[in-house]
Design a protein around this motif. Structure first.
Motif, PDB file in Angstrom:
ATOM      1  N   ILE A 171       0.805  -1.226   0.000  1.00 49.85           N
ATOM      2  CA  ILE A 171       0.000   0.000   0.000  1.00 49.85           C
ATOM      3  C   ILE A 171       0.840   1.279   0.000  1.00 49.85           C
ATOM      4  O   ILE A 171       0.367   2.330  -0.386  1.00 49.85           O
ATOM      5  N   CYS A 206      -7.088   1.857  11.114  1.00 50.67           N
ATOM      6  CA  CYS A 206      -5.901   1.806  10.241  1.00 50.67           C
ATOM      7  C   CYS A 206      -5.648   3.113   9.499  1.00 50.67           C
ATOM      8  O   CYS A 206      -6.550   3.685   8.896  1.00 50.67           O
ATOM      9  N   ILE A 207      -4.388   3.584   9.540  1.00 54.24           N
ATOM     10  CA  ILE A 207      -4.034   4.791   8.781  1.00 54.24           C
ATOM     11  C   ILE A 207      -3.195   4.440   7.551  1.00 54.24           C
ATOM     12  O   ILE A 207      -2.557   5.308   6.953  1.00 54.24           O
ATOM     13  N   ARG A 208      -3.163   3.171   7.188  1.00 61.32           N
ATOM     14  CA  ARG A 208      -2.508   2.714   5.947  1.00 61.32           C
ATOM     15  C   ARG A 208      -1.029   3.125   5.868  1.00 61.32           C
ATOM     16  O   ARG A 208      -0.601   3.669   4.851  1.00 61.32           O
ATOM     17  N   CYS A 209      -0.302   2.847   6.943  1.00 60.73           N
ATOM     18  CA  CYS A 209       1.116   3.194   6.918  1.00 60.73           C
ATOM     19  C   CYS A 209       1.957   2.076   6.327  1.00 60.73           C
ATOM     20  O   CYS A 209       3.086   2.279   5.913  1.00 60.73           O
ATOM     21  N   GLY A 210       1.418   0.871   6.340  1.00 56.59           N
ATOM     22  CA  GLY A 210       2.151  -0.255   5.762  1.00 56.59           C
ATOM     23  C   GLY A 210       3.180  -0.887   6.696  1.00 56.59           C
ATOM     24  O   GLY A 210       3.885  -1.822   6.303  1.00 56.59           O
ATOM     25  N   ALA A 211       3.295  -0.393   7.931  1.00 56.17           N
ATOM     26  CA  ALA A 211       4.312  -0.952   8.841  1.00 56.17           C
ATOM     27  C   ALA A 211       4.078  -2.434   9.098  1.00 56.17           C
ATOM     28  O   ALA A 211       5.024  -3.217   9.226  1.00 56.17           O
ATOM     29  N   CYS A 212       2.809  -2.827   9.154  1.00 56.74           N
ATOM     30  CA  CYS A 212       2.532  -4.237   9.427  1.00 56.74           C
ATOM     31  C   CYS A 212       2.967  -5.126   8.266  1.00 56.74           C
ATOM     32  O   CYS A 212       3.322  -6.289   8.461  1.00 56.74           O
ATOM     33  N   ILE A 251      -3.015  -6.378   7.599  1.00 56.38           N
ATOM     34  CA  ILE A 251      -4.278  -5.631   7.729  1.00 56.38           C
ATOM     35  C   ILE A 251      -5.230  -6.004   6.596  1.00 56.38           C
ATOM     36  O   ILE A 251      -6.441  -6.135   6.801  1.00 56.38           O
ATOM     37  N   CYS A 304       2.029  -1.545  14.822  1.00 56.74           N
ATOM     38  CA  CYS A 304       0.898  -0.735  14.367  1.00 56.74           C
ATOM     39  C   CYS A 304       0.787   0.579  15.152  1.00 56.74           C
ATOM     40  O   CYS A 304       0.634   0.576  16.365  1.00 56.74           O
ATOM     41  N   PRO A 305       0.872   1.716  14.473  1.00 60.66           N
ATOM     42  CA  PRO A 305       0.879   3.000  15.168  1.00 60.66           C
ATOM     43  C   PRO A 305      -0.445   3.329  15.849  1.00 60.66           C
ATOM     44  O   PRO A 305      -0.486   4.209  16.709  1.00 60.66           O
ATOM     45  N   VAL A 306      -1.522   2.640  15.448  1.00 62.45           N
ATOM     46  CA  VAL A 306      -2.799   2.899  16.109  1.00 62.45           C
ATOM     47  C   VAL A 306      -3.226   1.697  16.952  1.00 62.45           C
ATOM     48  O   VAL A 306      -4.391   1.573  17.333  1.00 62.45           O
ATOM     49  N   ILE A 309      -3.760  -1.514  16.500  1.00 59.85           N
ATOM     50  CA  ILE A 309      -4.792  -2.482  16.126  1.00 59.85           C
ATOM     51  C   ILE A 309      -4.305  -3.867  16.547  1.00 59.85           C
ATOM     52  O   ILE A 309      -3.148  -4.223  16.305  1.00 59.85           O
ATOM     53  N   ILE A 323      -4.051  -6.699  15.459  1.00 55.41           N
ATOM     54  CA  ILE A 323      -4.174  -7.382  14.163  1.00 55.41           C
ATOM     55  C   ILE A 323      -4.185  -8.903  14.316  1.00 55.41           C
ATOM     56  O   ILE A 323      -5.065  -9.582  13.784  1.00 55.41           O
TER      57      ILE A 323
END
Ligand code: SF4
Lengths: 247, 456
Positions: free
Chosen positions: B148, B303-309, B332, B362-364, B366, B368
């Protein structure tokens, strides 16, 4: 120290394929003054079913588990993964207070030694170079050691215990806490990725020239052992209980 | 039938050196993320705040959406609502038609991928050009993005060079990234100038001001939006935050989590259309309110779609984004996709060892891996497995429920392994044995040993 009654939980595959790990755990706990009981009708915690999506089929396992471990102060097992499953997923069933008691007094072996028994020294000798594998469920699930993703002070309960062993040289791989790829049924349903993950893990230990790979979960070690053997490697795997119990 | 994750991952793994390269590249980004996250003492606190702000917003989503709509309209933005992908596509196509436009540039929108907007517009004869470098590369190859944030991360520069040679006429065999990037830039400049309408995504929408924020590194979203007469922003309804004062929490987390940068190169606020121009925003549900209604999965809307996961996931790193066969891959994606189509994506919650690293980065915050576990239960309950798996699980459950049957079965299994290993050690029937030896089977189980020796 007043003697505490510890129920030894021996996960099914350890019972069947790695009895030496359960023996070492039993002896170690006894050496440290615990009154260890081994309920003879125990089977499995039910995790393989639940992790595959079939938690509805685990009632029998759970009932049996509660019946076996009802009367002890603590339940201790040489497996972070099974302990985490019980802690997180053992439902209340027909005996809510027993289940609550078990969930809050079940410990993985190394966390029991450090947090409950507060072991400060061990009579153990193991003159080898040992690579330590952090298993995910123990590390991230139970918090056995700090995790590289989090901004937190470093610590490791298993490494602290290994540090009490004479003659040992402990070596962490470069990616300290990456999963080995075992993952229960993942290892067969996602064979290709599972194997690649495992191969990458052992490569790091091989480059560190370790004699032995150890960890707190036999399942991960079994997977790594299978790969090592297929490659004809000289590296052995041993559960941490076997090393802590070695004299 | 569509190929499943395990099969596609096996194909990906056939080229081991490519798998290693993919793994190492993403791990390198994960390490950059670690360094920049660990440099901020209050990092874990920030994650908690972000998670709490999102939880609050989600539980008052109706209120904040209406507030946003009111303020956006007051700012001169035209607001549209789309229930699903089809409505989203129809609304956007409608705006394009109304404006009599045939060339469109697009940037930074996974939502339009989720809704398959490009295909829809192409069918209507409208040319869409993705302007992010990575997106443009995969678009030229007729492939979906595999990540993403890093859509072309599955491609090495040699591959890109080949594609550019074929499609843009660059020099054959010239793999120099600077050369390739500048060729792409020249090519895209022309498209920007020609384009009459620009589509972008939305990273954050601020309810109390009616503005929205787009974060990019290439500046292409801004270029598109500033050059074109009409700007359409497509936004999932979960992108909302209550007020501007909350924004800093997220902008501090987003780029650090994504690539280890302190902040994206461009953080652009869009609030009021310039004179003679128009801004439209399409607020899209497409299954999101269904997630909101399920406690077990609601958190995934944070999810803020950072792609870290993705970058941390040891499975993603070794199977590539296309193995997830959905617009949003990775951990995610494996939570979001079953909500869109349970049957088609029932394999995805199993493409994980549940190691939990995703939930940690995950910065928020989640949960997961826990949600993956929960999807597995839903999938089993809805009988998305073949009869063989269901039966074998039933048999296992019966064996493990009875201490007596368990002991007999264990003894038999050990006996077979010791005396008749060929029965089990066949690569065709035993996936474990393909590349691994079986554990040695001892004569005695622990219990047998204990009964004899334990209680001396
Ligand atoms: S789930 Fe978390 S880590 Fe993954 S993309 Fe979303 S915000 Fe980032």
């Amino acid at each position: 120290m007043p003697s505490m009654k510890v129920g030894l939980f021996v996960p099914c595959y350890i019972d069947q394929f790695y009895p030496q790990v359960a023996i070492a755990t039993l002896q170690l706990l006894q050496k440290l003054g615990c009154d260890v009981v081994v309920p003879l009708e125990q089977t499995c915690c039910g995790q393989p079913l639940a992790n595959s999506g079939f938690s509805k089929l685990t009632k029998g396992c759970e009932k049996n588990f509660v019946a076996n471990f009802a009367g002890v102060d603590y339940v201790v097992a040489p497996s972070g993964s099974c302990v985490l499953h019980i802690k997180e997923h053992l439902p209340d069933g027909k005996s809510p207070s027993l289940s609550t008691h078990i969930r809050s007094t079940i410990y993985e072996l190394t966390e029991f030694l450090t947090d409950v028994l507060k072991v400060e020294k061990l009579e153990a000798y193991f003159p080898y170079k040992v690579g330590f594998h952090n298993s995910c469920h123990g590390q991230r699930g139970l918090g056995l050691s700090s995790m590289t993703e989090l901004n937190m002070p470093g610590f490791s309960k298993p490494a602290m215990l290994l540090g009490m062993v004479d003659g040992i040289q402990v070596q962490l791989p470069e990616r300290q806490d990456e999963c080995c790829g075992f993952g229960g049924t993942f290892c067969v349903f996602e064979e290709a990725v599972s194997v690649k993950m495992g191969k990458d893990r052992i490569r790091e230990h091989q480059s560190n020239e370790v004699d032995v790979i150890t960890g707190c979960d036999v399942s991960c070690l079994m997977h790594l052992e299978g790969l090592l053997k297929r490659q004809g490697s000289k590296i052995r795997v041993m559960h941490i209980a076997e090393i802590l119990n070695c004299q | 039938m569509k190929k499943k994750h395990a099969e596609l991952a096996e194909v990906f793994n056939a080229d081991e050196s490519m798998t290693d390269w993919h793994d190492e590249t993403l791990w390198w980004i994960r390490q950059k993320r670690d360094r920049s996250a660990h440099n901020i003492p209050e990092w874990e606190q920030l994650r908690q705040w972000a998670s709490d702000i999102k939880a609050h917003t989600l539980s008052n989503l109706d209120y904040y959406l209406e507030e946003f709509e009111r303020n956006a309209i007051a700012n001169g933005i035209k607001v549209h609502w789309a229930r699903d992908a089809a409505e989203h596509n129809a609304i956007i196509a409608g705006i394009i038609r109304e404006n009599g436009v045939s060339r469109v540039v697009k940037s930074k929108s996974m939502l339009t991928e989720e809704c398959h907007l490009n295909d829809h517009l192409k069918d209507l004869g409208i040319e869409v050009v993705d302007t992010d470098l990575g997106e443009r590369i995969v678009q030229l190859r007729d492939e979906p993005p595999s990540h993403i944030v890093l859509p072309a991360i599955h491609l090495k520069k040699e591959e890109v060079s080949k594609t550019f040679h074929q499609k843009l006429g660059t020099e054959l065999g010239n793999h120099d990234p600077v050369y390739l990037t500048s060729a792409a830039r020249d090519h895209l400049r022309e498209r920007f100038i020609e384009a009459e309408l620009a589509i972008t995504g939305v990273n954050f929408a601020v309810a109390n001001t009616g503005e929205f924020v787009v974060c990019t590194n290439e500046g292409n979203a801004d270029m598109g939006a500033h050059l074109a007469k009409v700007h359409i922003a497509a936004m999932g309804i979960e992108k909302l935050i209550p007020s501007q004062k909350h924004l800093g929490v997220f902008t501090r987390l987003l780029a650090r989590s994504a690539t280890g940068q302190p902040i994206t190169a461009y953080t652009s606020h869009f609030r009021t259309p310039a004179r003679g121009r128009a801004i439209h925003i399409v607020l899209v549900d497409n299954g999101r309110s269904r997630l909101l209604g399920q406690e077990d999965f609601r958190n995934s809307l944070k999810c803020i779609r950072c792609g870290a996961c993705f970058n941390t996931c040891p499975v993603y790193r070794r199977s590539g984004g296309h193995s997830y066969h959905t617009a949003i891959a990775g951990p995610i994606g494996s939570i979001l996709s079953p909500n869109l189509d349970l049957k088609a994506n029932a394999d995805l919650p199993f493409a994980s060892t549940l190691c939990g690293s995703c939930s940690n980065v995950c910065p928020v915050k989640i949960n997961i891996h826990e949600q993956l576990w929960k999807w597995r239960q839903v999938i089993a309950d809805k009988k998305q497995f073949g009869l063989f798996k269901r039966l074998s699980m039933r048999v296992t459950a019966t064996v493990l429920s009875s201490p007596f049957v368990y002991r007999i079965t264990g003894r038999m299994a050990r006996w077979v392994l010791r005396n008749w290993p060929a029965m089990i050690n066949r690569k065709s029937i035993n996936p474990w044995y393909k590349q691994r030896e079986m554990p040695e089977a001892p004569k005695e189980s622990f219990r047998e040993w204990y009964v004899k020796n334990g209680q001396l």
